[in-house]
Motif scaffolding. Sequence first.
Motif, PDB file in Angstrom:
ATOM      1  N   ASP A  80      58.451 -12.792  54.596  1.00 21.29           N
ATOM      2  CA  ASP A  80      57.718 -12.279  53.437  1.00 21.29           C
ATOM      3  C   ASP A  80      56.771 -13.341  52.868  1.00 21.29           C
ATOM      4  O   ASP A  80      55.604 -13.062  52.586  1.00 21.29           O
ATOM      5  CB  ASP A  80      58.713 -11.831  52.361  1.00 21.29           C
ATOM      6  CG  ASP A  80      58.018 -11.385  51.091  1.00 21.29           C
ATOM      7  OD1 ASP A  80      57.240 -10.419  51.148  1.00 21.29           O
ATOM      8  OD2 ASP A  80      58.243 -12.007  50.026  1.00 21.29           O
ATOM      9  N   LYS A  81      57.256 -14.567  52.752  1.00 17.08           N
ATOM     10  CA  LYS A  81      56.445 -15.641  52.174  1.00 17.08           C
ATOM     11  C   LYS A  81      55.295 -16.046  53.094  1.00 17.08           C
ATOM     12  O   LYS A  81      54.222 -16.419  52.630  1.00 17.08           O
ATOM     13  CB  LYS A  81      57.328 -16.841  51.852  1.00 17.08           C
ATOM     14  CG  LYS A  81      58.235 -16.597  50.654  1.00 17.08           C
ATOM     15  CD  LYS A  81      59.252 -17.709  50.467  1.00 17.08           C
ATOM     16  CE  LYS A  81      60.165 -17.391  49.283  1.00 17.08           C
ATOM     17  NZ  LYS A  81      61.267 -18.374  49.136  1.00 17.08           N
ATOM     18  N   ARG A 129      52.622 -12.713  53.026  1.00 20.33           N
ATOM     19  CA  ARG A 129      52.053 -12.116  51.817  1.00 20.33           C
ATOM     20  C   ARG A 129      50.637 -12.647  51.568  1.00 20.33           C
ATOM     21  O   ARG A 129      50.178 -13.576  52.249  1.00 20.33           O
ATOM     22  CB  ARG A 129      52.963 -12.394  50.627  1.00 20.33           C
ATOM     23  CG  ARG A 129      53.098 -13.849  50.242  1.00 20.33           C
ATOM     24  CD  ARG A 129      54.211 -14.044  49.230  1.00 20.33           C
ATOM     25  NE  ARG A 129      54.297 -15.427  48.776  1.00 20.33           N
ATOM     26  CZ  ARG A 129      55.271 -15.887  48.007  1.00 20.33           C
ATOM     27  NH1 ARG A 129      56.230 -15.072  47.599  1.00 20.33           N
ATOM     28  NH2 ARG A 129      55.277 -17.146  47.626  1.00 20.33           N
ATOM     29  N   LYS A 151      49.993 -16.864  50.872  1.00 17.49           N
ATOM     30  CA  LYS A 151      50.969 -17.312  51.870  1.00 17.49           C
ATOM     31  C   LYS A 151      51.620 -18.636  51.491  1.00 17.49           C
ATOM     32  O   LYS A 151      51.015 -19.482  50.830  1.00 17.49           O
ATOM     33  CB  LYS A 151      50.296 -17.447  53.230  1.00 17.49           C
ATOM     34  CG  LYS A 151      49.839 -16.132  53.834  1.00 17.49           C
ATOM     35  CD  LYS A 151      49.120 -16.346  55.152  1.00 17.49           C
ATOM     36  CE  LYS A 151      48.807 -15.027  55.830  1.00 17.49           C
ATOM     37  NZ  LYS A 151      48.022 -14.114  55.024  1.00 17.49           N
TER      38      LYS A 151
END
Length: 215
Positions: free
Chosen positions: A73-74, A77, A80
């Motif tokens: 997710d990180k 997204r 980033k």
Amino acid sequence: LGIDEAGRGPVLGPMVYGICYCPKSKEELLKKLGFADSKTLTAEQREKLFELIKATKELGWAVDVIAPEDISDKMLRVHKQSLNEMSHLSAMGLVQEALDRGVNVTEVYVDTVGTAEYYQQKLERNFPGIKFTVTKKADSLFPCVSAASICAKVTRDAELDNWSYKEKKKPDHNFGSGYPGDEDCKKWLRDNFDPVFGFPSLVRFSWSTARHLMD
């Protein structure tokens, strides 16, 4: 206080950061207990040493488990966050945890992630008054980092062994080492990819190995 990680490179499972600390006067104790880089030890040796860490009152430890879906997710997204940044934040969080426990942290030894000089300056800015040593192969140079490596590695192995799948269909555990280049791992990824729902929660779908299978 030593800091090290386990599971930075695999496409499967969490990345785990660990710390181990002791009074300066007990530095020799870590050497006598036989700590070495966790990658040079068998799983059984690591587990015995981890139990020794937990049973030795002069030693303290903590871990931070970063779930694979959090890593993905990180990294994917809009704003980033790189794996290096996640690693730095995890390490700093564990130093802060030790301080919050009331530990008088004066020296910290860290296995480097990225450029050692940049990482060390970053740590020193966040924790003025603490002496940091950031270097390659710290896990083989400093017993406290070796001990931290064992805390991280045994915790990650236990996470993998006892992984609780969110999916209705429970995949097997025949995924080899979990590293992207491992043929058993690649086969496991292919066998457990769903064209609608994607990969099981164990997979870091931000890794190129996984993304290529999704394309």
